[in-house]
Design a protein around this motif. Structure first.
Motif, PDB file in Angstrom:
ATOM      1  N   GLY A   1       0.800  -1.225   0.000  1.00  0.00           N
ATOM      2  CA  GLY A   1       0.000   0.000   0.000  1.00  0.00           C
ATOM      3  C   GLY A   1       0.830   1.272   0.000  1.00  0.00           C
ATOM      4  O   GLY A   1       0.358   2.324   0.405  1.00  0.00           O
ATOM      5  N   ASP A   2       2.060   1.186  -0.474  1.00  0.00           N
ATOM      6  CA  ASP A   2       2.957   2.337  -0.492  1.00  0.00           C
ATOM      7  C   ASP A   2       2.683   3.170  -1.743  1.00  0.00           C
ATOM      8  O   ASP A   2       3.379   3.065  -2.756  1.00  0.00           O
ATOM      9  N   GLU A   3       1.681   4.002  -1.643  1.00  0.00           N
ATOM     10  CA  GLU A   3       1.219   4.780  -2.793  1.00  0.00           C
ATOM     11  C   GLU A   3       2.274   5.735  -3.335  1.00  0.00           C
ATOM     12  O   GLU A   3       2.424   5.885  -4.550  1.00  0.00           O
ATOM     13  N   ALA A   4       3.035   6.340  -2.446  1.00  0.00           N
ATOM     14  CA  ALA A   4       4.052   7.313  -2.891  1.00  0.00           C
ATOM     15  C   ALA A   4       5.134   6.636  -3.728  1.00  0.00           C
ATOM     16  O   ALA A   4       5.477   7.116  -4.818  1.00  0.00           O
ATOM     17  N   ARG A   5       5.678   5.535  -3.239  1.00  0.00           N
ATOM     18  CA  ARG A   5       6.727   4.839  -3.992  1.00  0.00           C
ATOM     19  C   ARG A   5       6.165   4.210  -5.264  1.00  0.00           C
ATOM     20  O   ARG A   5       6.822   4.186  -6.301  1.00  0.00           O
ATOM     21  N   LEU A   6       4.972   3.687  -5.182  1.00  0.00           N
ATOM     22  CA  LEU A   6       4.323   3.089  -6.343  1.00  0.00           C
ATOM     23  C   LEU A   6       4.132   4.147  -7.438  1.00  0.00           C
ATOM     24  O   LEU A   6       4.476   3.922  -8.601  1.00  0.00           O
TER      25      LEU A   6
END
Length: 131
Positions: A99-104
Motif C-alpha cells: 500500500g505504499d502509494e508514494a513509492r508506487l
C-alpha cells in the motif's frame, strides 16, 4: 540469512535490528519453502496450546523493520534502472501489496516498469494491491 529469518520468526526486534544495521544480510533471501523473513514475521509464532499462529508486538516491529529494509533495497535496485527488470517488477508488486502509494506512483511515473509482469503465482501488481 538464516539468522535473519530466525529473528523475524521469533519476533526478536533487537537482534533483527542489529543484523540489519550491520548490512550483511539479504532481506530478499528465501528459505526452502520460498519464504522471506518478512513472511515469517507476518505469520508470527505458533502457540502449541491454542494451536494458532500469534503475532506479538515484536513480530509487528520486525515487519516494520523489514519493510523499511526492503524499501531501501528496492529503491537502490530501481534508482539506476532504465528499463523493466525482475527487481523493478518485484518492487512494483511490493509497493502495491504494502500500500505504499508514494513509492508506487514514483515508480510508475518513471515509465520503466512492465505493469503486466507477474510473480511466480501469476499475480500482477494490481492483484496484490491493498484495497
Amino acid at each position: 540469512e538464516e539468522a535473519l529469518r530466525f529473528c523475524a520468526s521469533s519476533g526478536d526486534e533487537a537482534r533483527l535490528t542489529a543484523l540489519l544495521e550491520r548490512g550483511i544480510v539479504n532481506v530478499m533471501a528465501t528459505d526452502e519453502d520460498d519464504k522471506m523473513a518478512i513472511d515469517l514475521a507476518k505469520r508470527g509464532s505458533y502457540n502449541k496450546e491454542t494451536k494458532e499462529w500469534v503475532q506479538s508486538e515484536g513480530h509487528k516491529a520486525c515487519v516494520a523493520l523489514l519493510e523499511e529494509a526492503m524499501n531501501k533495497a528496492y529503491e537502490e535496485a530501481c534508482a539506476s534502472a532504465t528499463e523493466s527488470t525482475p527487481a523493478v517488477e518485484e518492487a512494483l508488486r511490493f509497493y502495491a501489496s504494502s500500500g505504499d502509494e508514494a513509492r508506487l506512483t514514483a515508480l510508475l511515473e518513471r515509465g520503466i516498469v512492465n505493469v503486466m509482469a507477474t510473480d511466480e503465482d501469476d499475480k500482477m501488481a494490481i492483484d496484490l494491491a491493498k484495497r
